[in-house]
Enzyme design. Structure first.
Site, mmCIF file in Angstrom:
data_model
loop_
_atom_site.group_PDB
_atom_site.id
_atom_site.type_symbol
_atom_site.label_atom_id
_atom_site.label_comp_id
_atom_site.label_asym_id
_atom_site.label_seq_id
_atom_site.Cartn_x
_atom_site.Cartn_y
_atom_site.Cartn_z
ATOM 1 N N GLU A 67 7.606 -9.670 -7.521
ATOM 2 C CA GLU A 67 7.068 -11.018 -7.321
ATOM 3 C C GLU A 67 7.685 -12.043 -8.256
ATOM 4 O O GLU A 67 8.016 -13.156 -7.856
ATOM 5 C CB GLU A 67 5.537 -11.021 -7.498
ATOM 6 C CG GLU A 67 4.756 -10.426 -6.328
ATOM 7 C CD GLU A 67 4.754 -8.910 -6.309
ATOM 8 O OE1 GLU A 67 5.242 -8.295 -7.281
ATOM 9 O OE2 GLU A 67 4.262 -8.333 -5.324
ATOM 10 N N HIS A 136 -7.336 -6.754 -5.535
ATOM 11 C CA HIS A 136 -6.779 -7.396 -4.343
ATOM 12 C C HIS A 136 -7.650 -8.536 -3.830
ATOM 13 O O HIS A 136 -7.494 -8.968 -2.693
ATOM 14 C CB HIS A 136 -6.617 -6.380 -3.202
ATOM 15 C CG HIS A 136 -5.533 -5.383 -3.423
ATOM 16 N ND1 HIS A 136 -5.598 -4.416 -4.389
ATOM 17 C CD2 HIS A 136 -4.348 -5.208 -2.792
ATOM 18 C CE1 HIS A 136 -4.503 -3.673 -4.337
ATOM 19 N NE2 HIS A 136 -3.724 -4.132 -3.383
#
Ligand SMILES: Cc1ncc(C[n+]2csc(CCOP(=O)(O)OP(=O)(O)O)c2C)c(N)n1
Ligand SMILES: [Mg+2]
Lengths: 331, 338
Positions: A67, A136
């Site tokens: 990322e 998450h």
């Protein structure tokens, strides 16, 4: 007329139209190509902009799971004038890219005193989906809305998802595009006119009312609409203010509503403590204190890491009942 | 790695003089920055390039200035000056003045000049490395033949994001030259205390990237090798990972006032025998291209030039208070006070 669609497909269509119009717009992220995106926002793109056989395709760029690195490459490309859309599989993973987003994308325009622009969209699902538990389910909207140099949008309707994505892609500044996973299947109608846009920085009243302002964004706006129906049964006429853009914040629309109803409950899914709703409440207090007939109510997520068990998870995510309770509490 | 001038010099006298002048100018400019800092006219963190001049001079001669992209960390004055940024704007920025490259909002660590291909000027160690790959990616995306020179320190080469970037640069055929300015130190931490393998050049190999180590104290060799690498990168549309051996004679930054904490005087003295400026001077004198008198005259002239630059920069005001909200965004000012 218009086209009936879902929030997810409205995003898909919006991005696709902009990519067809402008060859400098491209999308990058993990599994957005062949796999079509974890939440299928990029369904069909591989075939439209390349082929499944491509080793790599610069317009639909499947990235490694890095990322920080790919976000930085996107930002560099934006500094050169391309218009990347960076998809995060979830906003929770954008935490690995915070350095790039906050230290780099959000600063370059200021540090160059306007010489370099950074037209980039960071998008992805933020907030709880269903039982994805602690790592998450981060909302992240309040984190980003804290940062000058970023714009943060959080559309609550299918129409706004479509129109605001167009504005985000056209914007010359880094834009965080927050999509609550609970909204992806939301139905709605989008116009046939491909040039339709919804401006960044404008809130809207989705339901007029005279007794109290329910102020929220993203999925919480839908929750507020449901709460308004419940409140109507108790004879309370609630106004639903859809904030839509957190940064820049359209305080005028919010203040006008509060000046009319004299009561406000601010709602947000992020952790209640220090979340963006606290900022909205503080501003109302600073600027509309004399218009208020009651303290400002606040409904937010429980201050706990998101638990897995469905019953516990549901406790953590604010519901329409929580909003109704908060309205009754402030009296 | 050629340490001695065991090669034939084919460059003209004029060309060599330009190299010498460039290096000497940077040295005087940086020494002036140090003085300005000590006098309290610059603040914050400021890092000079003294000892490393041949490196930037060599690479900047290898590119198409204003076309190719250049990006580096906070030790950035030399790169900007060599790309053609007006020295007054660089020193003005160091001094936080409105004549500065960012009107005084960036400071020494954040010099930018995109019109000349210079994209900063970054303070998060290693953080700009993916940005440089992104600039080169944009060139590749558009089918242009620009390359990006992506400078970083030896310390920066430990950051995870650098490895992430190398992987993608190779995977996607990005024409980016990663240049490690190995000056043997990351602040006060010597190379052998921060790198498990001191041969940093090897770090490109696992990514199937052309990887080399070259000498950065010999400006002629530096320029020649840089030119070959840049043109290779442009033609092959592939990244390269180049470790360049150099040394910084000054402290890490202006705030580092005790170098004895991490190295000895003897070590510094030894390093001074590799001084890139003295080396070129000697080479030119041996060729009959330079005399002591000519050198001294050039030296004097550059000192005066830097003095003039300083006077001009010092005459520039600090930015106006109401500029504080300018250019956070390209199209709006945030509400005042919030
Ligand atoms: C992410 C980060 N960590 C730490 C620092 C503090 N810091 C600034 S420069 C530096 C040393 C970097 O050394 P190197 O990369 O070798 O570059 P050099 O200064 O030698 O040119 C450190 C630790 C920083 N700026 N950013
Ligand atoms: Mg170093």
């Amino acid at each position: 007329m218009g086209i009936e669609t879902t929030y997810r497909d409205a995003l898909n269509q919006s991005i696709e139209e902009e990519m067809l119009k402008n060859p400098e717009v491209f999308i990058m992220g993990e599994d957005i190509g062949r796999y079509q995106g974890t939440f299928k926002v990029t369904r069909g793109f591989v075939e439209k902009f390349g082929s499944r056989q491509d080793q790599y395709n610069y317009r639909i760029l499947d990235t490694p799971i890095t990322e920080c690195g790919f976000t930085g490459i996107g930002i560099g490309a934006a500094m050169a004038g391309l218009r990347p859309i960076v998809e995060f599989m979830t906003m929770s993973f954008s935490i690995l890219a915070l350095d790039q987003i906050i230290n780099h994308a959000a600063k370059v325009h200021y540090m160059t005193n306007g010489e370099v622009k950074c037209p980039i969209v960071f998008r992805g699902p933020g907030g709880a989906a269903k039982q994805l538990s602690a790592q998450h389910s981060h909302s992240m909207d309040g984190w980003y809305a804290h940062v000058p140099g970023l714009k943060v949008v959080a559309p609550a309707t299918t129409l706004d998802a479509y129109g605001m994505m167009k504005s985000a892609i056209a914007d010359d500044n880094p834009v965080i595009f927050y999509e609550n996973p609970g909204l992806y299947t939301l139905k709605g109608v989008i116009p046939e006119d491909q040039n339709f846009t919804v401006p960044i920085g404008k809130s809207q009243i989705l339901k007029e009312g005279k007794d109290i302002s329910l102020i929220g964004y993203s999925r919480m706006t839908q929750v507020n609409l449901a709460a308004a129906e419940l409140l109507a049964k108790d004879g309370i006429d609630a106004e639903v203010v859809d904030v839509r853009t957190l940064l820049p914040l359209d305080t005028e629309t919010i203040y006008n509503s509060v000046r009319k109803t004299h009561r406000a409950v601010v709602t947000y899914e992020d952790w209640r403590s220090g979340g963006f709703g606290a900022e909205i409440a503080a501003r109302i207090q600073e600027d509309c204190f004399n218009d208020l007939d009651a303290p400002i109510g606040r409904v937010g997520g429980l201050n706990v890491p998101m638990p897995y068990a469905r019953n516990l998870e549901l406790l953590c995510i604010p519901s329409e009942e929580d909003v109704v309770k908060a309205v009754h509490k402030i009296g | 790695m050629a340490n001695k001038a065991d090669y034939k010099i084919t460059e003209s006298a004029a060309e060599l003089e330009e190299h010498l002048r460039d290096m000497l100018f940077i040295r005087h400019f940086e020494e002036k920055c140090n003085r300005v800092y000590r006098e309290g006219k610059a603040g914050g963190y400021m890092h000079v390039y003294i000892g490393m001049e041949a490196l930037a001079v060599g690479w900047m001669k290898a590119i198409r200035k204003g076309y190719d992209y250049v990006i580096t960390a906070y030790r950035d004055h030399a790169h900007a000056l060599l790309l053609g940024t007006p020295p007054v704007a660089v020193l003005g920025e160091v001094m936080g003045r409105s004549c500065g490259t960012a009107g005084g909002k960036g400071g020494s660590m954040h010099i930018y000049d995109p019109k000349n291909g210079f994209y900063g000027g970054w303070g998060i160690v290693g953080g700009h490395v993916p940005l440089g790959a992104g600039l080169a990616f944009a060139a590749r995306y558009r089918g242009e033949d620009r390359v990006c020179l992506n400078f970083m320190g030896d310390g920066a080469s430990n950051q995870g994001v650098v490895f992430e970037t190398l992987n993608m640069a190779s995977l996607w055929d990005i024409p980016c030259v990663f240049i490690i300015e190995n000056n043997e130190f990351a602040m006060g931490t010597r190379l052998e205390y921060h790198a498990s393998d001191k041969e940093l050049w090897k770090r490109g190999l696992p990514f199937d990237i052309r990887s080399e180590r070259i000498d950065g104290m010999d400006v002629i060799q530096m320029k020649r090798q840089a030119t070959e690498i840049v043109e290779w990168c442009r033609k092959e549309q592939r990244p390269a990972w180049i470790e360049v051996m150099t040394y910084r004679y000054s402290g890490h930054g202006a705030a580092d006032n005790d170098r004895q904490l991490y190295r000895t005087k003897e070590e510094e003295d030894l390093a001074w025998t590799r001084d890139p400026i003295a080396r070129l001077k000697k080479q030119m004198m041996e060729l009959g291209y330079l005399t002591e008198e000519k050198y001294d005259a050039m030296d004097e002239e550059l000192i005066e030039e830097v003095e003039k630059i300083y006077i001009e920069a010092d005459a520039s005001p600090h930015p106006e208070p109401d500029e504080v909200y300018d250019n956070i965004y390209s199209d709006m000012k945030p509400e005042m006070g919030h």
